[in-house]
Scaffold this motif. Sequence first.
Motif, short mmCIF file in Angstrom:
data_model
loop_
_atom_site.label_atom_id
_atom_site.label_comp_id
_atom_site.label_asym_id
_atom_site.label_seq_id
_atom_site.Cartn_x
_atom_site.Cartn_y
_atom_site.Cartn_z
N ASP A 158 -1.09 -19.21 -6.88
CA ASP A 158 -2.20 -18.26 -6.78
C ASP A 158 -2.94 -18.51 -5.47
N ASP A 163 -6.41 -3.54 -6.68
CA ASP A 163 -7.77 -3.07 -6.94
C ASP A 163 -8.12 -1.87 -6.06
N GLU A 164 -7.73 -1.92 -4.79
CA GLU A 164 -8.02 -0.80 -3.89
C GLU A 164 -7.29 0.46 -4.33
N ASP A 191 -7.61 -18.99 6.04
CA ASP A 191 -7.69 -17.75 5.26
C ASP A 191 -7.17 -16.54 6.02
N THR A 226 -1.09 -14.01 -2.90
CA THR A 226 -1.34 -13.46 -4.23
C THR A 226 -2.69 -12.74 -4.26
N GLY A 227 -3.68 -13.33 -3.58
CA GLY A 227 -4.99 -12.68 -3.49
C GLY A 227 -4.91 -11.34 -2.80
N ARG A 228 -4.09 -11.24 -1.77
CA ARG A 228 -3.94 -9.96 -1.07
C ARG A 228 -3.30 -8.91 -1.98
N GLU A 240 0.82 -1.21 0.00
CA GLU A 240 0.00 0.00 0.00
C GLU A 240 0.86 1.26 0.00
N HIS A 261 -6.42 1.15 -7.43
CA HIS A 261 -7.08 1.60 -8.66
C HIS A 261 -8.34 2.41 -8.33
N ARG A 307 -3.56 -8.80 -5.27
CA ARG A 307 -4.59 -8.38 -6.23
C ARG A 307 -5.57 -7.40 -5.57
N ASP A 308 -5.95 -7.72 -4.34
CA ASP A 308 -6.85 -6.80 -3.63
C ASP A 308 -6.21 -5.44 -3.45
N GLY A 309 -4.92 -5.42 -3.13
CA GLY A 309 -4.22 -4.15 -2.96
C GLY A 309 -4.19 -3.34 -4.23
#
Length: 408
Positions: free
Chosen positions: A213, A225-226, A307, A217-219, A190, A228, A221-223
């Motif tokens: 994946d 997207d946030e 998770d 990796t999900g975190r 971030e 963006h 991608r979330d970062g």
Amino acid sequence: MTADATSTPVSLDDEAVLLVGHGSRREKSNEQVRELAADLEGRLGVPVDAGFLELAEPDIADAIGGLAASVSRVTLVQLSLFAASHVKNDVPLAVQQARDAHDDLTVHNGAHLGVHPALVDLLDDRARAVETELGVDRDDDDVAVVLCARGSSDPDANSDAHKLARLLYEGREFARVDTAFVGVTEPLLEDALHGVAKSRPDAVVVLPYMLGDGVLTGRIRDGADEFHAEYPYVDAAAGDPLGTDPRILDVLGDRWQEARTDSVDMSCDTCKYKVELDGYEADVGGARAMLRALTHQETHADRDDVDDDPHVHDAPEKHVAVCTNQTCAADGAPAVLEGLRQAARDSEECDARITRSSCLGRCGDGPMVAVYPDGVWYGDVDGDDADRIVSSHLDRDRIVSDLVDQTL
């Protein structure tokens, strides 16, 4: 140069390879390791099995034991991105234990994936895919890249992430390539993204430097997207992890050749376990590293909810290592080991795991007993001392002073 099984002077007969992955509670991640092992077997022309450090089966000991029945030489190839504690402590410990358990087996230990031209090329292709998705081109637009790795408490491992980012930048038309981490160290993803935004690029490509994946990796991608959503004037998206791309096999092939010819090159000049680095002085010392590896090996706990945190440890309060090497064994170490275990079983207060250890480097002063994380070593211990060590030190944190050999 990529490894070529036909050019090496070392015979391929009677040899097998063990591809060592970390291991995951997510079976999809473990299957990725097995898939790479099968592909590597086709590439090298020798049998390749998969083994895991933790959380999946078979572990390294069982995997080597299975291979030992059919070959006389096993080469470990490590599916670790960087050289942190698993590479420097846990795998070497498992290798030494395998050598002790199989006298007629030659075991070579290979290096981690590390910094390799094939990985830089793979990252470049991952970046190109994201550029296509965003409709930008580094040759015409200001495209910034953030390479996001896991993050480690080992500065040597973190520095390799920065080196990969720099190699990706050199010779390419990126506006900039920054390094970020999911956790443990800085800069976090971030913060790195906010810093990049200040230069107002046309697009930001976030590259997860992960093999699979999974959760991390999900975190990432979330970062992305946030970021963006927060900065609408910058197009941003995350790319795919490394996966099972054939270029991974190029690197593994090179690491195999290095290991089987005893030419592995580790970064010992910047290893916090071997040299004193600012801020990491307490980590120097082979014995401390070995004890840490023993503790880690024995205390990974299963959890129901994977998770929240994909890598959580539930260690006992103390770990006790008893040297059972030749000299200490002759002086009565097996009786000390059994005495400590029995006393611990009888105690209602003791929260400790008691294991065998290879040589602690105090031959002639044993049997040696090391209590970790306290860093207290007892010397010249006999079976009658076991109750005192448990009832005083392990139960009540009172050091048995007349037995102390040294403290770390």
